[in-house]
Design a protein around this motif. Structure first.
Motif, PDB file in Angstrom:
ATOM      1  N   THR A 154       0.851  -1.187   0.000  1.00  0.00           N
ATOM      2  CA  THR A 154       0.000   0.000   0.000  1.00  0.00           C
ATOM      3  C   THR A 154       0.892   1.244   0.000  1.00  0.00           C
ATOM      4  O   THR A 154       1.905   1.264   0.693  1.00  0.00           O
ATOM      5  CB  THR A 154      -0.898   0.014   1.249  1.00  0.00           C
ATOM      6  OG1 THR A 154      -1.685  -1.179   1.241  1.00  0.00           O
ATOM      7  CG2 THR A 154      -1.828   1.220   1.241  1.00  0.00           C
TER       8      THR A 154
ATOM      9  N   ARG B 204      -2.216   0.272  -5.091  1.00  0.00           N
ATOM     10  CA  ARG B 204      -3.461  -0.009  -4.369  1.00  0.00           C
ATOM     11  C   ARG B 204      -4.137   1.303  -3.992  1.00  0.00           C
ATOM     12  O   ARG B 204      -3.483   2.227  -3.509  1.00  0.00           O
ATOM     13  CB  ARG B 204      -3.183  -0.800  -3.083  1.00  0.00           C
ATOM     14  CG  ARG B 204      -2.770  -2.213  -3.333  1.00  0.00           C
ATOM     15  CD  ARG B 204      -2.776  -3.018  -2.032  1.00  0.00           C
ATOM     16  NE  ARG B 204      -2.219  -4.327  -2.250  1.00  0.00           N
ATOM     17  CZ  ARG B 204      -2.882  -5.348  -2.794  1.00  0.00           C
ATOM     18  NH1 ARG B 204      -4.141  -5.183  -3.188  1.00  0.00           N
ATOM     19  NH2 ARG B 204      -2.293  -6.510  -2.968  1.00  0.00           N
ATOM     20  N   ARG B 205      -5.447   1.378  -4.194  1.00  0.00           N
ATOM     21  CA  ARG B 205      -6.213   2.531  -3.732  1.00  0.00           C
ATOM     22  C   ARG B 205      -6.279   2.518  -2.198  1.00  0.00           C
ATOM     23  O   ARG B 205      -5.873   1.550  -1.559  1.00  0.00           O
ATOM     24  CB  ARG B 205      -7.622   2.495  -4.308  1.00  0.00           C
ATOM     25  CG  ARG B 205      -7.627   2.401  -5.822  1.00  0.00           C
ATOM     26  CD  ARG B 205      -9.035   2.348  -6.367  1.00  0.00           C
ATOM     27  NE  ARG B 205      -9.750   3.581  -6.077  1.00  0.00           N
ATOM     28  CZ  ARG B 205     -10.908   3.921  -6.633  1.00  0.00           C
ATOM     29  NH1 ARG B 205     -11.458   3.094  -7.534  1.00  0.00           N
ATOM     30  NH2 ARG B 205     -11.504   5.038  -6.333  1.00  0.00           N
ATOM     31  N   ALA B 206      -6.815   3.593  -1.675  1.00  0.00           N
ATOM     32  CA  ALA B 206      -6.903   3.705  -0.215  1.00  0.00           C
ATOM     33  C   ALA B 206      -7.652   2.519   0.390  1.00  0.00           C
ATOM     34  O   ALA B 206      -7.347   2.049   1.497  1.00  0.00           O
ATOM     35  CB  ALA B 206      -7.583   5.026   0.161  1.00  0.00           C
ATOM     36  N   ASP B 207      -8.642   1.996  -0.342  1.00  0.00           N
ATOM     37  CA  ASP B 207      -9.406   0.851   0.180  1.00  0.00           C
ATOM     38  C   ASP B 207      -8.705  -0.478  -0.069  1.00  0.00           C
ATOM     39  O   ASP B 207      -9.267  -1.542   0.203  1.00  0.00           O
ATOM     40  CB  ASP B 207     -10.814   0.830  -0.432  1.00  0.00           C
ATOM     41  CG  ASP B 207     -10.784   0.571  -1.936  1.00  0.00           C
ATOM     42  OD1 ASP B 207      -9.685   0.323  -2.492  1.00  0.00           O
ATOM     43  OD2 ASP B 207     -11.859   0.602  -2.562  1.00  0.00           O
ATOM     44  N   GLY B 208      -7.502  -0.436  -0.601  1.00  0.00           N
ATOM     45  CA  GLY B 208      -6.731  -1.655  -0.805  1.00  0.00           C
ATOM     46  C   GLY B 208      -6.910  -2.293  -2.171  1.00  0.00           C
ATOM     47  O   GLY B 208      -6.145  -3.188  -2.547  1.00  0.00           O
ATOM     48  N   SER B 209      -7.901  -1.838  -2.931  1.00  0.00           N
ATOM     49  CA  SER B 209      -8.147  -2.488  -4.223  1.00  0.00           C
ATOM     50  C   SER B 209      -7.031  -2.122  -5.205  1.00  0.00           C
ATOM     51  O   SER B 209      -6.569  -0.988  -5.243  1.00  0.00           O
ATOM     52  CB  SER B 209      -9.502  -2.051  -4.782  1.00  0.00           C
ATOM     53  OG  SER B 209      -9.538  -0.657  -4.947  1.00  0.00           O
TER      54      SER B 209
ATOM     55  N   GLU C  84      -4.905   7.655  -3.894  1.00  0.00           N
ATOM     56  CA  GLU C  84      -5.828   7.358  -4.987  1.00  0.00           C
ATOM     57  C   GLU C  84      -5.260   7.674  -6.367  1.00  0.00           C
ATOM     58  O   GLU C  84      -5.538   6.979  -7.327  1.00  0.00           O
ATOM     59  CB  GLU C  84      -7.113   8.202  -4.817  1.00  0.00           C
ATOM     60  CG  GLU C  84      -8.013   7.749  -3.715  1.00  0.00           C
ATOM     61  CD  GLU C  84      -8.786   6.501  -4.084  1.00  0.00           C
ATOM     62  OE1 GLU C  84      -8.653   5.504  -3.351  1.00  0.00           O
ATOM     63  OE2 GLU C  84      -9.491   6.506  -5.112  1.00  0.00           O
TER      64      GLU C  84
END
Lengths: 342, 342, 342
Positions: free
Chosen positions: C19, C36-41, C65
């Motif tokens: 991350t 990875r985006r903030a939500d982990g995706s 992001e």
């Protein structure tokens, strides 16, 4: 420029190929595997397994006769045919790898990469018999890997003119450099002979005679045979004396293209004097390897860089009077290659 | 993309070419040999011996005037003509190597690689006279070898927008970045000028002024001349004060293609203040070389890798508002090259 | 041979992509950026900035992001659109970089490089669910960078015949090698299954059972799915006993072409026994990585060298009885690629 295919090339010095081991060398841009059968006779075959391209030289020798591929255990006999597939109970598959005619004599292993029907073993460098006559010649030899097209090395070796400059402190002889080259061609073999009567010897021969001042008759007789066989008899004798009373060194230079821009270079010096002086043999060997490495190889690889991807003929070489032998060899070789390509 | 041939390129800094030695550099994919005649004037010729392609820079200088080839001893005069063949008693052969017009001034040696009839010495970078006026400008300079096409370096140098990001901690000025670029073209020379009144100075000028807070008027005036000559006047002055009361640095960036994917980069900074502060000259030089190496070179070579063999135009660059100068230069250079190719 | 585009390929192990950082990997000869985006995706996009080709992975992540280009500060959202140009007050430019569908599950990140409209996430390697079930399987895994075309690695993995030879001291089982391969195809997936009843176990399973002598029933069931997904269940059980009473290792082999001559290789072993024996997990992992490196990689890269620039089909591979699975896979993959190329 494609390579001449129907010709004998040197694959290796005899002592490079041991018993019980596999040797790989790329020749004319083909990967070749070498080994010796139980009786010592050498075998050459395409190093790429016909099954799925594994390097056969990663494998092993079975019962001194067959090559076993390391990948799937297929075994190939000395004729290149597959004789065993351990992964199947059936007969061995009808596949094989190409083999190549070889001739081994006079310390050299010769290979024929072209049409095997045209291979005549009698033409495989029998003129180098002096490399295998220790009672008559003391021999030192070596190998260099050159990062240049073999043609540049060929030029160098047919070229008496460069000796006095590139090798000024070692092999140079001003008398020989200025001597006229007498060129003749017999059955496709080109002879380039120089004779310089009554002049100073080269540094090397002066040293060998123990006298660098006294004048000598000096000769350098070159011989080229297609595609890459060069020999040179260089000698001195007392002014007016017969050559047989002097000393002569037979220099052998054998080139085999590895790729378009790399070359295998096998060289040897055979002398007919001081045969028992093994220290001299050592010295001549070490000196020659040093000269070829530091002077010739450096220059040849520099030429290749200057070509910058251009071909020799596209770069428009200028042949001078001193280049008659080089030019004759280049042109004859080109004719042979064009004829072979049809 | 072929290179523009009929143009002056920088071959070397004056002090790179000593007396009595031979220098080799590849320019526009050609191997060039440089040396100085006995009177100090520079000579450039094709480094490949016309005889048989030996690197002439492996040779030596004879009587401070002629180049002697290390391979066969042929000698070439400063006009490229062969003047001596030591291997023959006859007149020298009618061969030669191509020479190139040179102009040396203001610490730079310029070369013309195209049609020599079109070479006008008056066009060889006379605008860099400030590099040779130590009473008016203190100069530091350097050289980088870049593993990228020269065009990527050209983009970089015409591009004010990147300064604030790539060089955020060093050269960046947000005010200058946001200033509008005023573009004009005069006789094929492209000027790209930015002016940012009443803003914070860049870190560099803040340091030079001893005050990073106080607002200044800031300018950055770029100038490009085909194919690869860029200069940039960057300066600050007190808000509303004339430029002549401020401080200005003239940055010079001269690019010469080595190959399609490598570039010679000559740079200099000339300042019109604190001329006697040699410590400052040292610091500016070291800092600049470090910034160019760690920030620009890293990025330029990364771009070249991202092109992954594709050409600049095939990769479809997107030109933004901030790229007016870059786009103008790229397009004009392309027109010149296409016109030259006919 | 072009690569199959409309297919899921493994881009990375889940734990390779942290991350807050940017990761670059070349896949199918394209430079791809991962983060990875903030939500982990996970997000994948072309790593080449559309503006002027800077490597986006030289940049940084903004607010978890957006990717900010290091060169000019352009920012790109997870959909690849430019959302900010700090060098201009206007709206962000209408440019973007291509993004790629990703699926992350069972420890793997899968990428779709072809037409995104054809990407069905349900087809992205859901059969490897056992890699993400620590209560049922103990997993060790690794990565190798191979200097060979992915096809040679594919051959190797579908090929039971080589195991007994290349891995004779480790994975080999003569019984399995001689067992007949039962080949079947279901919905384009190729299954190649071997069963050897009442024979000696391989060295590995003998060791795991603590008994190398006692006979076992041995199986090896391979599964290939286009283009580069291979799994293999290898197991032993007491002679005549059901498989569920024995021990089984699920070997996963996932290949992704990097370039025509280099390949990313992701492998894992999942076992359904001694789940808590972390020392065994370590040992299996280290042993497997060593076998793949010292035996397979060495051989695969040797094959690539023997191809000497020739393509696989031009080199005319010979498929033997033991190669039914390899041949079926090669031919099916070729049909798919030809169909895709139209």
């Amino acid at each position: 420029m494609p390579f001449l295919q129907n010709a004998w090339y040197v694959a290796a010095w005899t002592d490079e190929l041991g018993t019980g081991s596999l040797m790989h060398r790329k020749l004319l841009n083909q990967d070749i595997l070498f080994y010796r059968r139980a009786d010592g006779s050498p075998v050459a075959m395409t190093a790429r397994c016909p099954h799925r391209f594994a390097p056969l030289h990663y494998g092993s020798l079975v019962e001194g006769e067959r090559v076993r591929c390391r990948y799937h255990g297929l075994e190939f006999g000395p004729d290149g045919r597959c004789v065993k597939n351990p992964n199947s109970d059936g007969p061995p598959p009808q596949i094989g790898t190409r083999t190549f005619p070889l001739v081994e004599h006079h310390q050299l292993i010769w290979i024929w990469m072209g049409n095997p029907d045209l291979a005549n073993p009698a033409e495989a460098g029998q003129e180098y018999d002096y490399l295998g006559q220790p009672d008559r010649y003391a021999v030192c030899k070596g190998y260099l890997h050159l990062a240049c097209n073999f043609g540049l090395a060929l030029d160098n070796l047919m070229d008496a003119a460069h000796v006095n400059f590139l090798h000024d402190s070692t092999l140079g002889s001003e008398a020989l450099t200025l001597a006229k080259t007498v060129l003749r061609e017999e059955d496709g073999v080109i002879f380039a002979e120089r004779f310089a009567p009554d002049g100073a010897p080269s540094a090397l021969f002066g040293q060998l005679r123990g006298n660098c001042e006294e004048h000598v008759d000096h000769w350098a007789d070159g011989r080229w045979q297609a595609p890459c066989r060069i020999s040179l008899k260089v000698g001195v004798t007392a002014v007016g004396a017969p050559r047989s009373e002097g000393m002569e060194i037979r220099a052998t230079h054998l080139l085999t293209p590895e790729t378009e821009t790399t070359t295998h270079y096998f060289w040897a010096l055979a002398r007919d004097f001081q045969l028992d002086n093994s220290m001299l043999t050592e010295q001549l060997g070490a000196t020659t390897q040093a000269i070829f490495t530091n002077e010739d190889q450096w220059m040849l690889e520099g030429q290749q860089q200057m070509l910058n991807g251009e071909s020799f003929w596209d770069a428009k070489p200028k042949f001078l009077a001193g280049d008659v032998a080089t030019a004759a060899v280049r042109r004859r070789l080109d004719r042979l290659i064009r004829a072979e390509q049809g």
